[in-house]
Design a protein around this motif. Structure first.
Motif, PDB file in Angstrom:
ATOM      1  N   MET A 137       0.859  -1.182   0.000  1.00 57.06           N
ATOM      2  CA  MET A 137       0.000   0.000   0.000  1.00 57.06           C
ATOM      3  C   MET A 137       0.892   1.228   0.000  1.00 57.06           C
ATOM      4  SD  MET A 137      -3.014  -1.045   2.575  1.00 57.06           S
ATOM      5  CE  MET A 137      -4.006  -2.476   2.213  1.00 57.06           C
ATOM      6  N   PRO A 138       0.382   2.370  -0.382  1.00 53.65           N
ATOM      7  CA  PRO A 138       1.227   3.571  -0.428  1.00 53.65           C
ATOM      8  C   PRO A 138       1.774   3.948   0.951  1.00 53.65           C
ATOM      9  CG  PRO A 138      -0.847   3.928  -1.586  1.00 53.65           C
ATOM     10  CD  PRO A 138      -0.964   2.625  -0.880  1.00 53.65           C
ATOM     11  N   ALA A 139       2.995   4.454   0.954  1.00 51.88           N
ATOM     12  CA  ALA A 139       3.600   4.925   2.202  1.00 51.88           C
ATOM     13  C   ALA A 139       2.742   6.028   2.815  1.00 51.88           C
ATOM     14  CB  ALA A 139       5.011   5.440   1.939  1.00 51.88           C
ATOM     15  N   ARG A 140       2.692   6.061   4.128  1.00 51.22           N
ATOM     16  CA  ARG A 140       1.934   7.023   4.935  1.00 51.22           C
ATOM     17  C   ARG A 140       0.429   6.757   4.925  1.00 51.22           C
ATOM     18  NH1 ARG A 140       5.394  10.097   2.066  1.00 51.22           N
ATOM     19  NH2 ARG A 140       3.751  11.149   0.932  1.00 51.22           N
ATOM     20  N   SER A 141      -0.008   5.672   4.290  1.00 53.87           N
ATOM     21  CA  SER A 141      -1.436   5.361   4.342  1.00 53.87           C
ATOM     22  C   SER A 141      -1.732   4.551   5.598  1.00 53.87           C
ATOM     23  CB  SER A 141      -1.875   4.596   3.091  1.00 53.87           C
ATOM     24  OG  SER A 141      -1.201   3.357   3.000  1.00 53.87           O
ATOM     25  N   ARG A 142      -2.977   4.562   5.990  1.00 48.15           N
ATOM     26  CA  ARG A 142      -3.407   3.825   7.182  1.00 48.15           C
ATOM     27  C   ARG A 142      -4.082   2.543   6.742  1.00 48.15           C
ATOM     28  NH1 ARG A 142      -2.827   7.511  11.245  1.00 48.15           N
ATOM     29  NH2 ARG A 142      -2.926   9.685  10.628  1.00 48.15           N
ATOM     30  N   CYS A 143      -3.946   1.507   7.579  1.00 50.83           N
ATOM     31  CA  CYS A 143      -4.572   0.226   7.249  1.00 50.83           C
ATOM     32  C   CYS A 143      -4.927  -0.504   8.540  1.00 50.83           C
ATOM     33  CB  CYS A 143      -3.648  -0.617   6.377  1.00 50.83           C
ATOM     34  SG  CYS A 143      -2.081  -1.074   7.138  1.00 50.83           S
ATOM     35  N   GLU A 144      -5.673  -1.583   8.371  1.00 49.80           N
ATOM     36  CA  GLU A 144      -6.037  -2.470   9.474  1.00 49.80           C
ATOM     37  C   GLU A 144      -5.484  -3.848   9.168  1.00 49.80           C
ATOM     38  OE1 GLU A 144     -10.256  -2.501   9.351  1.00 49.80           O
ATOM     39  OE2 GLU A 144     -10.468  -0.550  10.303  1.00 49.80           O
ATOM     40  N   ILE A 145      -4.945  -4.509  10.177  1.00 51.49           N
ATOM     41  CA  ILE A 145      -4.453  -5.876  10.034  1.00 51.49           C
ATOM     42  C   ILE A 145      -5.417  -6.780  10.792  1.00 51.49           C
ATOM     43  CG2 ILE A 145      -2.555  -7.449  10.506  1.00 51.49           C
ATOM     44  CD1 ILE A 145      -0.714  -4.964  10.380  1.00 51.49           C
ATOM     45  N   HIS A 146      -6.014  -7.735  10.082  1.00 50.00           N
ATOM     46  CA  HIS A 146      -6.978  -8.656  10.671  1.00 50.00           C
ATOM     47  C   HIS A 146      -6.295 -10.007  10.892  1.00 50.00           C
ATOM     48  CE1 HIS A 146     -10.589  -6.134   9.848  1.00 50.00           C
ATOM     49  NE2 HIS A 146      -9.752  -5.608   8.960  1.00 50.00           N
ATOM     50  N   VAL A 199      -8.431  -6.810  15.239  1.00 46.75           N
ATOM     51  CA  VAL A 199      -8.045  -5.782  14.283  1.00 46.75           C
ATOM     52  C   VAL A 199      -6.958  -4.933  14.921  1.00 46.75           C
ATOM     53  CG1 VAL A 199      -8.802  -3.783  12.957  1.00 46.75           C
ATOM     54  CG2 VAL A 199     -10.343  -5.731  13.242  1.00 46.75           C
ATOM     55  N   VAL A 200      -5.816  -4.820  14.235  1.00 51.50           N
ATOM     56  CA  VAL A 200      -4.705  -4.000  14.695  1.00 51.50           C
ATOM     57  C   VAL A 200      -4.533  -2.873  13.681  1.00 51.50           C
ATOM     58  CG1 VAL A 200      -2.239  -3.944  15.212  1.00 51.50           C
ATOM     59  CG2 VAL A 200      -3.578  -5.970  15.795  1.00 51.50           C
ATOM     60  N   TYR A 201      -4.545  -1.647  14.138  1.00 55.48           N
ATOM     61  CA  TYR A 201      -4.381  -0.495  13.263  1.00 55.48           C
ATOM     62  C   TYR A 201      -2.899  -0.252  13.002  1.00 55.48           C
ATOM     63  CZ  TYR A 201      -9.236   0.177  14.366  1.00 55.48           C
ATOM     64  OH  TYR A 201     -10.583  -0.020  14.522  1.00 55.48           O
ATOM     65  N   ALA A 202      -2.575   0.199  11.784  1.00 57.57           N
ATOM     66  CA  ALA A 202      -1.179   0.409  11.417  1.00 57.57           C
ATOM     67  C   ALA A 202      -1.059   1.554  10.414  1.00 57.57           C
ATOM     68  CB  ALA A 202      -0.611  -0.875  10.811  1.00 57.57           C
ATOM     69  N   VAL A 203       0.162   2.095  10.330  1.00 53.55           N
ATOM     70  CA  VAL A 203       0.508   3.125   9.359  1.00 53.55           C
ATOM     71  C   VAL A 203       1.653   2.572   8.517  1.00 53.55           C
ATOM     72  CG1 VAL A 203       1.373   5.475   9.040  1.00 53.55           C
ATOM     73  CG2 VAL A 203      -0.153   4.953  10.955  1.00 53.55           C
ATOM     74  N   VAL A 204       1.534   2.655   7.200  1.00 54.56           N
ATOM     75  CA  VAL A 204       2.568   2.159   6.302  1.00 54.56           C
ATOM     76  C   VAL A 204       3.746   3.136   6.336  1.00 54.56           C
ATOM     77  CG1 VAL A 204       3.130   1.522   3.930  1.00 54.56           C
ATOM     78  CG2 VAL A 204       0.842   1.057   4.832  1.00 54.56           C
ATOM     79  N   MET A 205       4.919   2.636   6.716  1.00 53.39           N
ATOM     80  CA  MET A 205       6.110   3.475   6.813  1.00 53.39           C
ATOM     81  C   MET A 205       6.924   3.435   5.521  1.00 53.39           C
ATOM     82  SD  MET A 205       5.583   4.735   9.668  1.00 53.39           S
ATOM     83  CE  MET A 205       7.058   5.684   9.903  1.00 53.39           C
ATOM     84  N   VAL A 242       7.059  -3.157  -4.148  1.00 58.38           N
ATOM     85  CA  VAL A 242       6.054  -3.783  -5.013  1.00 58.38           C
ATOM     86  C   VAL A 242       5.327  -4.919  -4.299  1.00 58.38           C
ATOM     87  CG1 VAL A 242       5.731  -5.075  -7.154  1.00 58.38           C
ATOM     88  CG2 VAL A 242       7.313  -3.151  -7.084  1.00 58.38           C
ATOM     89  N   ASP A 243       6.041  -5.729  -3.535  1.00 59.32           N
ATOM     90  CA  ASP A 243       5.437  -6.922  -2.946  1.00 59.32           C
ATOM     91  C   ASP A 243       5.545  -7.004  -1.431  1.00 59.32           C
ATOM     92  OD1 ASP A 243       8.152  -7.200  -2.895  1.00 59.32           O
ATOM     93  OD2 ASP A 243       8.147  -9.328  -3.428  1.00 59.32           O
ATOM     94  N   ARG A 244       5.894  -5.933  -0.764  1.00 59.58           N
ATOM     95  CA  ARG A 244       6.009  -5.948   0.698  1.00 59.58           C
ATOM     96  C   ARG A 244       5.968  -4.526   1.234  1.00 59.58           C
ATOM     97  NH1 ARG A 244      12.229  -7.992   0.720  1.00 59.58           N
ATOM     98  NH2 ARG A 244      12.987  -6.324  -0.575  1.00 59.58           N
ATOM     99  N   MET A 245       5.734  -4.436   2.535  1.00 58.46           N
ATOM    100  CA  MET A 245       5.684  -3.119   3.168  1.00 58.46           C
ATOM    101  C   MET A 245       6.012  -3.253   4.653  1.00 58.46           C
ATOM    102  SD  MET A 245       1.622  -2.393   3.267  1.00 58.46           S
ATOM    103  CE  MET A 245       0.476  -3.516   4.044  1.00 58.46           C
ATOM    104  N   GLY A 246       6.424  -2.153   5.227  1.00 57.35           N
ATOM    105  CA  GLY A 246       6.684  -2.088   6.653  1.00 57.35           C
ATOM    106  C   GLY A 246       5.657  -1.185   7.300  1.00 57.35           C
ATOM    107  N   VAL A 247       5.076  -1.654   8.402  1.00 54.89           N
ATOM    108  CA  VAL A 247       4.042  -0.873   9.082  1.00 54.89           C
ATOM    109  C   VAL A 247       4.449  -0.621  10.529  1.00 54.89           C
ATOM    110  CG1 VAL A 247       2.184  -1.737   7.611  1.00 54.89           C
ATOM    111  CG2 VAL A 247       2.686  -2.909   9.748  1.00 54.89           C
ATOM    112  N   ARG A 248       3.949   0.475  11.061  1.00 56.22           N
ATOM    113  CA  ARG A 248       4.146   0.824  12.471  1.00 56.22           C
ATOM    114  C   ARG A 248       2.782   0.826  13.128  1.00 56.22           C
ATOM    115  NH1 ARG A 248       3.340   5.444  15.033  1.00 56.22           N
ATOM    116  NH2 ARG A 248       3.167   6.606  13.097  1.00 56.22           N
ATOM    117  N   PHE A 249       2.732   0.291  14.351  1.00 51.74           N
ATOM    118  CA  PHE A 249       1.488   0.289  15.112  1.00 51.74           C
ATOM    119  C   PHE A 249       1.429   1.547  15.968  1.00 51.74           C
ATOM    120  CE2 PHE A 249       2.505  -4.467  15.204  1.00 51.74           C
ATOM    121  CZ  PHE A 249       1.872  -4.689  13.990  1.00 51.74           C
ATOM    122  N   PRO A 250       0.381   2.371  15.812  1.00 53.25           N
ATOM    123  CA  PRO A 250       0.278   3.549  16.674  1.00 53.25           C
ATOM    124  C   PRO A 250       0.075   3.177  18.141  1.00 53.25           C
ATOM    125  CG  PRO A 250      -1.467   3.548  15.007  1.00 53.25           C
ATOM    126  CD  PRO A 250      -0.664   2.310  14.824  1.00 53.25           C
TER     127      PRO A 250
END
Length: 122
Positions: free
Chosen positions: A49-58, A63-69, A73-81
């Motif tokens: 997903m685009p960097a700085r977007s918000r998402c939910e991990i199920h 449900v865990v909320y996260a922000v894409v850091m 193309v095929d992976r991303m790193g997220v931070r949990f607020p």
């Protein structure tokens, strides 16, 4: 003149895991696998997903909320607020950390029944 900022050390130890999750973005649900997890964030392979977007991990009904850091193309790193402190994802992290402390040979040795020979003759 400004001095370059040095990266801050991580507050939480990262643990290698293999946890299948569903990531909910703004418009879509994407299946992915968490391969690196800590109380503060995760690396998710197979989802992007685009960097700085918000998402939910199920996972496991939680449900865990996260922000894409960062995102590739095929992976991303997220931070949990909100840090993981309980729930199914935290329990999976805890189990992975305990399993990492056990020597692999001891895991299989404890499950083996005591027998003699290849056919288990006593």
């Amino acid at each position: 003149m400004t001095t370059p900022r040095l990266p801050l050390p991580r507050r939480h130890e990262r643990t290698r895991v293999a946890i299948d999750v569903t990531v909910n973005g703004v418009l879509n649900f994407v299946e992915g696998r968490i391969t690196d997890l800590s109380e503060g964030g995760a690396r998710i392979d197979g989802a992007s997903m685009p960097a700085r977007s918000r998402c939910e991990i199920h996972y496991g009904g939680q449900v865990v909320y996260a922000v894409v850091m960062w995102s590739e193309v095929d992976r991303m790193g997220v931070r949990f607020p909100y840090e993981l402190t309980h729930g199914p994802l935290y329990n999976a992290l805890d189990r992975a950390r305990v399993a990492a402390l056990i020597d692999p040979a001891q895991i299989f040795h404890g499950r083996r029944t005591v027998t003699f020979g290849r056919r288990g003759l006593n």
